[in-house]
Design a protein around this motif. Structure first.
Motif, mmCIF file in Angstrom:
data_model
loop_
_atom_site.group_PDB
_atom_site.id
_atom_site.type_symbol
_atom_site.label_atom_id
_atom_site.label_comp_id
_atom_site.label_asym_id
_atom_site.label_seq_id
_atom_site.Cartn_x
_atom_site.Cartn_y
_atom_site.Cartn_z
ATOM 1 N N LEU A 96 0.820 -1.211 0.000
ATOM 2 C CA LEU A 96 0.000 0.000 0.000
ATOM 3 C C LEU A 96 0.857 1.265 0.000
ATOM 4 O O LEU A 96 0.479 2.277 -0.586
ATOM 5 N N ALA A 97 2.037 1.189 0.621
ATOM 6 C CA ALA A 97 2.921 2.355 0.672
ATOM 7 C C ALA A 97 3.525 2.679 -0.687
ATOM 8 O O ALA A 97 3.977 3.805 -0.916
ATOM 9 N N THR A 98 3.550 1.704 -1.588
ATOM 10 C CA THR A 98 4.111 1.926 -2.931
ATOM 11 C C THR A 98 3.023 1.967 -4.002
ATOM 12 O O THR A 98 3.309 1.848 -5.191
ATOM 13 N N SER A 99 1.793 2.162 -3.590
ATOM 14 C CA SER A 99 0.669 2.176 -4.519
ATOM 15 C C SER A 99 0.330 3.610 -4.921
ATOM 16 O O SER A 99 0.790 4.574 -4.288
ATOM 17 N N PRO A 100 -0.510 3.790 -5.962
ATOM 18 C CA PRO A 100 -0.946 5.140 -6.344
ATOM 19 C C PRO A 100 -1.719 5.858 -5.246
ATOM 20 O O PRO A 100 -1.915 7.080 -5.316
ATOM 21 N N VAL A 101 -2.172 5.088 -4.249
ATOM 22 C CA VAL A 101 -2.934 5.679 -3.152
ATOM 23 C C VAL A 101 -2.131 6.777 -2.455
ATOM 24 O O VAL A 101 -2.686 7.789 -2.000
ATOM 25 N N VAL A 102 -0.803 6.598 -2.368
ATOM 26 C CA VAL A 102 0.045 7.593 -1.704
ATOM 27 C C VAL A 102 -0.020 8.922 -2.457
ATOM 28 O O VAL A 102 -0.138 9.990 -1.854
ATOM 29 N N ARG A 103 0.031 8.848 -3.790
ATOM 30 C CA ARG A 103 -0.063 10.068 -4.592
ATOM 31 C C ARG A 103 -1.400 10.770 -4.370
ATOM 32 O O ARG A 103 -1.489 12.001 -4.412
ATOM 33 N N ALA A 104 -2.440 9.964 -4.132
ATOM 34 C CA ALA A 104 -3.785 10.523 -3.963
ATOM 35 C C ALA A 104 -3.875 11.482 -2.792
ATOM 36 O O ALA A 104 -4.737 12.368 -2.762
ATOM 37 N N LEU A 105 -2.996 11.346 -1.817
ATOM 38 C CA LEU A 105 -3.040 12.217 -0.646
ATOM 39 C C LEU A 105 -2.771 13.667 -1.011
ATOM 40 O O LEU A 105 -3.228 14.591 -0.321
ATOM 41 N N ILE A 106 -2.040 13.891 -2.132
ATOM 42 C CA ILE A 106 -1.758 15.257 -2.558
ATOM 43 C C ILE A 106 -2.290 15.551 -3.962
ATOM 44 O O ILE A 106 -2.422 16.709 -4.352
ATOM 45 N N PHE A 121 -9.512 1.618 -2.947
ATOM 46 C CA PHE A 121 -8.450 1.991 -2.005
ATOM 47 C C PHE A 121 -8.216 3.500 -2.033
ATOM 48 O O PHE A 121 -7.985 4.132 -0.996
ATOM 49 N N ASN A 122 -8.224 4.066 -3.235
ATOM 50 C CA ASN A 122 -7.955 5.486 -3.401
ATOM 51 C C ASN A 122 -8.952 6.328 -2.614
ATOM 52 O O ASN A 122 -8.584 7.282 -1.921
ATOM 53 N N LEU A 123 -10.222 5.964 -2.712
ATOM 54 C CA LEU A 123 -11.258 6.700 -1.991
ATOM 55 C C LEU A 123 -11.127 6.503 -0.486
ATOM 56 O O LEU A 123 -11.242 7.452 0.297
ATOM 57 N N PHE A 124 -10.880 5.259 -0.071
ATOM 58 C CA PHE A 124 -10.763 4.976 1.356
ATOM 59 C C PHE A 124 -9.579 5.718 1.979
ATOM 60 O O PHE A 124 -9.627 6.126 3.138
ATOM 61 N N ALA A 125 -8.498 5.874 1.194
ATOM 62 C CA ALA A 125 -7.275 6.455 1.753
ATOM 63 C C ALA A 125 -7.399 7.945 2.003
ATOM 64 O O ALA A 125 -6.803 8.472 2.950
ATOM 65 N N VAL A 126 -8.163 8.638 1.161
ATOM 66 C CA VAL A 126 -8.159 10.101 1.262
ATOM 67 C C VAL A 126 -9.441 10.676 1.858
ATOM 68 O O VAL A 126 -9.471 11.848 2.221
ATOM 69 N N ARG A 127 -10.485 9.873 1.956
ATOM 70 C CA ARG A 127 -11.756 10.392 2.454
ATOM 71 C C ARG A 127 -12.257 9.518 3.601
ATOM 72 O O ARG A 127 -12.609 8.363 3.405
ATOM 73 N N SER A 128 -12.296 10.075 4.774
ATOM 74 C CA SER A 128 -12.611 9.298 5.975
ATOM 75 C C SER A 128 -13.962 8.607 5.881
ATOM 76 O O SER A 128 -14.130 7.471 6.327
#
Length: 523
Positions: free
Chosen positions: A148-158, A217-224
């Motif tokens: 998960l730390a190397t996924s596109p999800v990290v980019r989604a935070l910014i 995952f992208n939605l879960f990571a950035v939106r509570s």
């Protein structure tokens, strides 16, 4: 906000058009909501005796509410919730659950992703949920963290939109292949991600595209709120469809059920390619037939439905021919009612107590969506507890609704055998409930349900606007950024309405010109 406010436009009288919609599922009804709100005259045709499509529910002769499937409303169903707010039913129809995702393992062991962290939101609460879960061992937790730390999800935070583009580019590989490339392990897939993949797309991680899973995952990571679960107060028909139908009737939308479309009548060019649709041939349950003319026709079908509906020569266009590359997944939904409370794991007395009023969530047990890696039903819930308004019956206990995925091996079995196999697995998950009796069961099989979100399939999904000037598509299989789901259906319906509304001045002029030419010809 767009879904809640509607199109916010009213066309003048000379631009109002007659629209025929084939299919009264969620996508078709949402399309009709916006088009009728904009002033168009809309009629919907549905082959079933009820509206709702794959979200349908109905009552049998004994008053039991039957569903096509288990319908859970994730917090990231922003557009569907917007529609419910437009109808002023969101707060009344959706029951909020604890912010947890629960896994029931054989023997009654409960694993959990607990996103509750004292008000701290995404992504911190998600990281804490994965770190604390008992569903995975320490090695799998580490592999999860690395992947998960190397996924596109990290980019989604910014950069959420940039991350979504990265995710779209991963549609060509399976989630498993992507997972292994990032250091993930098989145990994580088996114990956690496969049940989630089955719940989302009815196929496992080996067969679902990385795009599909990473979108979630992208939605879960950035939106509570994205990972919060809600369920209907009762049946989808009462709490979702009835308010939509009332809204449509207020805007003079006609809904004709038990009406099968046998042909789309159209004009062709010199090469035999369709250029314009004129009417649909309708056959009703009583055998009567008619030809209904419209200025615009919308096909709001699922994958098997659109394949049956389209005339063969529509396939001369690549956009339509690609649809036949899409497939759908079989699924079976089993309902089991008991004389006690199956998911009450700790109190044997409470488990057998069905006296008094246990409505409105007062019954004992697990009041949430449940996943399992140890049963053929990847997700299930006790509807008497989670959606008690119509599923709870006084003097009776749990009503488990279990979704069998993959359901291939069950499709040829009798309903009795499917129910018996499901019941046996329930007792394996909840051995403390073996003393409870199943008092009623029901099985609904769908040979073709959600479209199969396999790797590489996203490119074959058609847009809502087609090469035929006045023919449009709606339905969750059509292109939109979410997965095939209630939210996907809603997004497709809104997108279809937007395209038609944007094209209305052109379509109105074309229609007016054709009518003028027809009058001149008659004269």
């Amino acid at each position: 906000m767009r879904a809640e406010k509607g199109p916010e436009i009213k066309f003048p009288e000379d631009q109002k058009l007659r629209v025929g919609i084939v299919g009264a599922g969620l996508a078709g009804m949402v399309t009709a909501m916006d088009l009728s709100e904009a002033g168009h005259s809309v009629e919907i045709f549905e082959s079933r005796p009820f509206v709702g499509g794959k979200v349908s529910s109905w009552q049998d002769d004994d008053g039991n509410h039957i569903e096509m499937g288990l319908h859970v409303f994730f917090g990231c169903y922003y557009n569907l919730f917007g529609i419910l707010r437009r109808l002023d039913t969101f707060e009344k129809s959706m029951r909020l659950k604890d912010h947890t995702h629960m896994f029931i393992n054989k023997g009654g062991d409960v694993g959990m992703l607990d996103f509750r962290l004292g008000g701290i939101g995404a992504p911190i609460n998600g990281l804490a949920a994965f770190a604390r879960t008992s569903q995975l061992g320490i090695g799998s937790k580490i592999s999860n963290a690395v992947a998960l730390a190397t996924s596109p999800v990290v980019r989604a935070l910014i950069d959420f939109d940039g991350a979504m583009q990265d995710i779209r580019n991963l549609d060509g590989i399976s989630f498993t292949d992507w997972w292994f490339s990032k250091g993930g392990n098989r145990d994580s897939l088996n114990r956690m991600w496969d049940p989630i993949a089955y719940a989302l797309g009815f196929i496992d991680c080996d067969n679902i595209s990385a795009r599909c899973m990473l979108t979630i995952f992208n939605l879960f990571a950035v939106r509570s709120e994205a990972s919060v679960l809600r369920m209907c107060e009762g049946s989808p028909n009462t709490y979702v469809h009835d308010p939509i139908v009332a809204y449509l009737k207020e805007r003079d939308v006609k809904i004709t059920c038990d009406a099968r479309i046998t042909d789309i009548n159209h004009e062709v060019d010199g090469e035999g390619k369709p250029t314009r649709v004129n009417s649909i041939s309708v056959q009703k349950k009583d055998g009567s037939k008619s030809v209904e003319e419209f200025d615009i026709i919308v096909a709001a079908c699922d994958v098997p439905g659109i394949k049956k509906l389209l005339p063969e020569n529509f396939r001369k266009y690549k956009e339509f021919d690609n649809i036949y590359k899409l497939d759908a997944v079989p699924v079976a939904t089993v309902q089991l009612r008991f004389d006690g409370w199956v998911t009450e794991l700790s109190d044997g007395v409470a488990m057998r107590d069905t006296d008094g009023d246990k409505s409105d969530g007062k019954a004992p047990g697990l009041d949430n969506l449940l996943y399992s890696a140890d049963a053929d039903f990847s997700c299930f819930a006790d509807l008497a507890l989670t959606s008690p308004a119509e599923y709870y019956k006084e003097g009776e206990g749990s009503l488990l609704q279990c979704v069998l995925t993959p359901a291939d091996k069950y499709m040829s079995q009798s309903e009795e055998d499917v129910a018996a196999a499901t019941l046996a697995q329930v007792y394996e998950l909840f051995p403390s409930a073996k003393g409870l009796k199943c008092t009623w069961s029901n099985v609904v099989k769908l040979g073709q349900s959600l479209y199969r979100e396999s790797p590489g399939m996203d490119r074959f999904r058609p847009r809502q606007k087609t090469p035929i000037t006045n023919f449009f598509l709606s339905g969750s299989y059509t292109y939109q950024d979410y997965i095939d789901s209630m939210e996907g259906a809603t997004k497709s319906g809104l997108a279809c309405a937007d395209v038609i509304i944007g094209d209305t001045p052109r379509l109105a002029k074309e229609t007016s010109d054709l009518k003028s030419k027809a009058k001149e010809k008659v004269a």
